[in-house]
Design an enzyme around this catalytic site. Structure first.
Site: not given
Length: 342
Positions: A126, A151, A155
């Site tokens: 991402s 989050y 990644k």
């Protein structure tokens, strides 16, 4: 034809990637725990391609289940790993859930992939790995900054885990695709974004508001340092993104990679504000949208859009659809599922 494993393959991006893989003649095995996807997605994939993918309901957090899967399917030629929790706001509220789901599952997958005859691994990464980048558009050489959310941190750590594993395993070839904001739906309107509960992403909230499921769309903040005060993102049509996964996988299958760990930005190269996305929807749907300005959300960066030169030239991939194309396909999908459910 080669057998490809797609984890999270009934999710939004996963299901569209399964379609593109099957369209190219690959045999696809899907793993999904159905925590954020519906089993009915298989019907949509089958309706588009004429072929039902092989499906295994597995919770990848269960290490033994992952080991059993690879004993059964020891002829996998490549893995595309989508399975992960992905809502920025939720990750701020439930960090341990995100670290467990996004990191443990990746580790269990890599352990098994290393035992395969050919270890080709595409990681769903991402643009959140860049945090709030200093310069726009964002290149792959931009520094990876402290993450703005758990989050985003999963990644970053996920990429580090893969990179470190590649360093000591020459047989492992991996590509991390850092994508920006996937939106839209398949042009057939047979698969699309189908969030369970309240949508965490902008576009399904827009379409659900227009369809009457939501009373009003909240625009989180209008005082950002952008032309209209709302956040800017690079919105990419999900079919374009799905095709990028197939091209990246074939790069590994054909031994075209320059190193055994590569990263590519996958976006359009164009930044659009939240209000521009709303205007695009209003144009293609020919209706006005009920929205209000709400307070900023924790974890949101001001703007992020891709420099796509590396993906265009090295990977040989380019986004083809416009923002209007994507919004129209999302609206067609929303209308289709509402008609089916009425």
């Amino acid at each position: 034809m080669k057998k490809i494993l797609v984890t999270g393959g009934l999710g939004f991006i996963g299901s569209h990637t399964v379609v593109e893989l099957q369209n190219e003649g690959y045999t696809v095995v899907v793993i999904d725990d159905l925590s954020n996807a519906s089993i009915e997605v298989i019907e949509g994939i089958t309706a588009i391609t004429g072929i039902p993918p092989i499906f295994e309901k597995i919770d990848l957090k269960e290490k033994v289940s992952v080991e059993r899967f690879f004993l059964k399917h020891n002829d996998i030629s490549g893995v595309i790993h989508f399975a992960a929790s992905k809502a920025v706001g939720e990750s701020v509220e439930k960090p341990l859930l995100y670290y467990e789901n996004n990191l443990n599952t990746l580790i269990y997958m890599l352990k098994e992939v290393l035992n395969l005859k050919t270890s080709n691994f595409i990681f769903s990464s991402s643009c959140t790995v860049y945090g709030q980048a200093d310069e726009m558009p964002i290149t792959e050489e931009a520094p990876v900054k402290p993450a703005e959310s758990p989050y985003g941190n999963t990644k970053q750590i996920g990429e580090e885990i893969i990179k470190d594993t590649c360093k000591v395993n020459d047989n492992l070839n991996a590509i991390a695709l850092r994508y920006f904001n996937p939106i839209g739906a398949h042009p057939s309107a047979k698969i699309g974004e189908l969030p369970i509960g309240v949508p965490q992403n902008l576009v399904p909230f827009i379409t659900q508001t227009a369809a009457g499921l939501r009373e009003c769309l909240s625009v989180f903040g209008n005082e950002y340092p952008t032309p209209d005060g709302t956040c800017i993102r690079d919105y990419i049509h999900v079919v374009d993104l799905a095709k990028a996964h197939v091209i990246a996988l074939e790069r590994l299958l054909e031994n075209k990679n320059q190193s055994n760990f590569e990263t590519f930005n996958v976006g359009t190269g164009v930044g659009s504000s939240v209000l521009e996305v709303i205007k695009s929807f209003e144009k293609v749907s020919e209706q006005s949208l009920n929205y209000k300005i709400a307070p900023r959300r924790e974890g949101d960066v001001v703007k992020a859009y891709a420099n796509t030169k590396k993906a265009n030239t090295v990977l040989g991939w380019k986004a083809e659809s416009t923002l209007d194309d994507a919004m129209l396909s999302a609206w067609k999908w929303e209308k289709n599922i509402r008609n089916l459910n009425e």
